[in-house]
Each structure stands twice: as C-alpha cells, then as structure tokens.
Scaffold this active site. Structure first.
Site, mmCIF file in Angstrom:
data_model
loop_
_atom_site.group_PDB
_atom_site.id
_atom_site.type_symbol
_atom_site.label_atom_id
_atom_site.label_comp_id
_atom_site.label_asym_id
_atom_site.label_seq_id
_atom_site.Cartn_x
_atom_site.Cartn_y
_atom_site.Cartn_z
ATOM 1 N N LYS A 1 0.842 -1.207 0.000
ATOM 2 C CA LYS A 1 0.000 0.000 0.000
ATOM 3 C C LYS A 1 0.870 1.247 0.000
ATOM 4 O O LYS A 1 0.630 2.193 -0.764
ATOM 5 C CB LYS A 1 -0.929 -0.004 1.223
ATOM 6 C CG LYS A 1 -2.053 -1.026 1.104
ATOM 7 C CD LYS A 1 -2.852 -1.155 2.400
ATOM 8 C CE LYS A 1 -3.896 -2.260 2.265
ATOM 9 N NZ LYS A 1 -4.623 -2.531 3.516
ATOM 10 N N GLN B 1 -4.362 -1.049 9.715
ATOM 11 C CA GLN B 1 -4.371 -2.364 9.079
ATOM 12 C C GLN B 1 -5.022 -3.401 10.006
ATOM 13 O O GLN B 1 -4.688 -3.496 11.178
ATOM 14 C CB GLN B 1 -2.927 -2.785 8.743
ATOM 15 C CG GLN B 1 -2.813 -4.108 8.027
ATOM 16 C CD GLN B 1 -3.450 -4.097 6.630
ATOM 17 O OE1 GLN B 1 -3.306 -3.131 5.878
ATOM 18 N NE2 GLN B 1 -4.167 -5.156 6.297
ATOM 19 N N ASP C 1 -10.627 3.522 4.491
ATOM 20 C CA ASP C 1 -11.144 2.154 4.319
ATOM 21 C C ASP C 1 -12.679 2.140 4.257
ATOM 22 O O ASP C 1 -13.273 1.143 3.850
ATOM 23 C CB ASP C 1 -10.706 1.263 5.495
ATOM 24 C CG ASP C 1 -9.412 0.500 5.193
ATOM 25 O OD1 ASP C 1 -9.128 0.254 4.001
ATOM 26 O OD2 ASP C 1 -8.708 0.148 6.155
#
Ligand code: NAD
Length: 300
Positions: free
Chosen positions: A60, A104, A127
């Site tokens: 990422k 994460q 997200d």
C-alpha cells in the site's frame, strides 16, 4: 476495455489495466493538488507482527508513493495497549497534514476493532469502515468514504455494463468489507440485489438467476460453471492460497475455466479485483484530500 481478452465465450476483465488507468488519473489529480501546495497524505498504522499484514502495508505504501502522495507509517508492537493506539489515531485526526488514516486489520486480540475503527475521523477513514461511512452507504448516500473493494467492483462492472439498472445482481458473501458495501452500490445502480451467505438455503439457485454475480466468500472454487447464468458478468473477489503438486498459487472463489464457458465477462484471480482494491485506496485518499466522498466516478 481495450485490454480485455477472451477465454471460452467470456471476455476476461483486465483489472490490472483498469487499475493502471485509475492510478494514472489519481497521479494527475495529485500533481494538480501539489501545485496548489497540498500533498495528499496517508497515515498507515500497523500493530503487531502479522507477516501478511506487513506485506499488505508495504504494498500500500509503495502504491501511495508511486502516485506522488505522501505516506507515513506507524508501527506499534503487538503488546501496545488500545489506549495507546487510540491516542495515536486522535493525534492523526487533528493533524491537518494527514488526509487519510488506515489501521491495518486484523488487530491483536486484546483490541476492539469497532472501537478502533470508529475512533478514526470519518472524513479520513479511507477504508470506509467507520460506522458513519457505513451508515451513509446503508441509506444510499455516496458522499462518505466507501470501502475500496466495493468501489473497485463497481468500476469494473461499469466498464462492462455502463447501465446496470434493472439487472439482477447476486452477491455471495456479505462481510462489511466487501459483500455488503458492494450490494449497496449495486442497489444505487438500480440493480435488484440478492445477498447470500453461509446460512442461505440454496446459493447455487440464487446464483443461476444472476445477471451480475459477485463472489466474496473466501472459498476456493465454490462457484461452478453450472451456477452461472449464460451471459452473466462474474466478479470474483476471492483470494485463496492453494497448494497444487507442491506449488502454492492464488485462486479465486470461482472455478474460472468452467465459469468462463458460460459467462459474458469474468474477472481473473489474480489480476482482477485485487489491483482495483489498491487503486481505489489511492482514489479514496485523493478524495479525502479533496474533502469529498468517494462515490463520485473518476473520469477515466
Ligand atoms: P469474510 O470471511 O469476512 O466473509 C465471508 C462471507 O462469505 C460471509 O458472509 C460468509 O457467510 C460467506 N460465505 C462463506 N462461505 C460461503 C459459502 N460456502 N456459501 C455462501 N456464502 C459463504 O470474508 P471477506 O473479508 O469478505 O473476504 C472474502 C474473500 O474475498 C476472501 O477470499 C478474501 O481474501 C477476499 N478479499 C479480496 C479482496 C480483493 O481485493 N480482491 C479484498 C478483500 C477480501
């Protein structure tokens, strides 16, 4: 899509090519923002030593930097307390130079995922997992942050069928990360949406009615050729590591060769939804830096 090829009767949807187009668009917009003195920036927080998470985070960050954005990574040991993580998120929330925050998952077992997710400022929640963003999407609004994989699935579908209104869409798997947000987006597109899951009585029968079939169950080869309605569009979100004759490989949730004989178009694994998820993380971060929701369509 110009780069798509054909297998059996189906067009193979080229997720890598589509992701490259989106990344190119994001890079262009990033350079425009930078010229105005704003460098879009993403903070990535990783707690613990999960090896897969380390790889995801590394990929990422690499992708963020490749489009000219700034990326800051924060690593906390597995024994860090939830209070310490919340304090870090709070400082990132108030830091005006940080536009996006990604924690994460999975988190260590002593942490509450919902509490941590809901501590992120909704406008920085790239997200799209914050309850405010999930709630907006649940009531049909696209002015919040929408989960990356769902945004990616819709972009791939739009490329193949620009007008989905009235089509019958069946989703297999309804996690908050993939299935549910994708269902909401397809509802917004005017599809009739059926969501199926482990408790559903006859998933195959539902799938056979699908003009659009989205599969996100995490079960290698679950969907067989006979589950596919002739001419359907099949989006395979699954990522499963399997061992075959001593070789590890990645396969989807759909038996690809069988399905390709029936479908009009199908995504491969790898090279389908996966690259779009990363590209849409960049898109979401750009939108966060521009102070807008991620439901608007990029001009690509
Ligand atoms: P999850 O485990 O959170 O949810 C799985 C869902 O599928 C659940 O709703 C479950 O009820 C349903 N399900 C499982 N087996 C089923 C079956 N046999 N029949 C019907 N429904 C079934 O998983 P997730 O996080 O949504 O991920 C799903 C898959 O997608 C995994 O393989 C994951 O690795 C992959 N994934 C891929 C991407 C990508 O970018 N391509 C992103 C996220 C997840």
């Amino acid at each position: 899509m110009h780069n798509n090829s054909s297998v059996g009767h189906a067009t193979v949807i080229d997720g890598r090519a589509e992701a490259a187009l989106l990344k190119g668009h994001v890079a262009h917009e990033v350079s425009r923002l930078c010229a105005q003195g704003i460098t879009p920036s993403l903070a990535v927080v990783l707690v613990g030593e999960d090896p897969a998470s380390h790889i995801y985070v590394r990929n990422k960050i690499r992708a963020v930097k490749a489009v000219g954005m700034h990326s800051i990574s924060y690593r906390m040991p597995a024994h860090a307390t939830q209070a310490e993580l919340l304090a870090l998120i709070s400082s990132l929330n108030t830091d005006a130079s940080v536009h996006g925050i990604l924690v994460q998952l999975p988190l260590p077992a002593h942490m509450n995922r919902d509490v941590v997710t809901d501590a992120i400022a909704p406008a920085k929640d790239v997200d799209g997992f914050h309850i405010v963003n999930a709630g907006k999407l649940a009531v049909g609004r696209e002015d919040g942050m929408i989960p990356c994989t769902a945004v990616g699935c819709r972009l791939l579908l739009r490329r193949v069928i620009p007008d989905m209104a009235g089509l019958h869409a069946v989703i297999i798997g309804c996690s908050n990360i993939v299935g549910r947000p994708t269902a909401r987006l397809l509802l917004n597109e005017g599809c009739t949406v059926v969501m199926t899951h482990l408790q559903s009585r006859d998933v195959a029968a539902e799938a056979r009615r699908a003009d659009i079939l989205i599969v996100a169950a995490g079960h290698a080869g679950l969907v067989r050729g006979e589950w596919i309605k002739p001419g359907a569009i099949v989006i395979d979100v699954g990522i499963n590591r399997v061992e075959k004759q001593g070789h590890a490989s990645i396969v989807g949730d759909v038996a690809f060769d069988e399905a390709a004989r029936k479908a009009a178009a199908i995504t491969p694994v790898p090279g389908g939804v996966g690259p779009m998820t990363i590209a849409c993380l960049l898109w979401n971060t750009l939108c966060a830096a521009q102070g807008r929701g991620t439901g608007i369509l990029p001009r690509i």
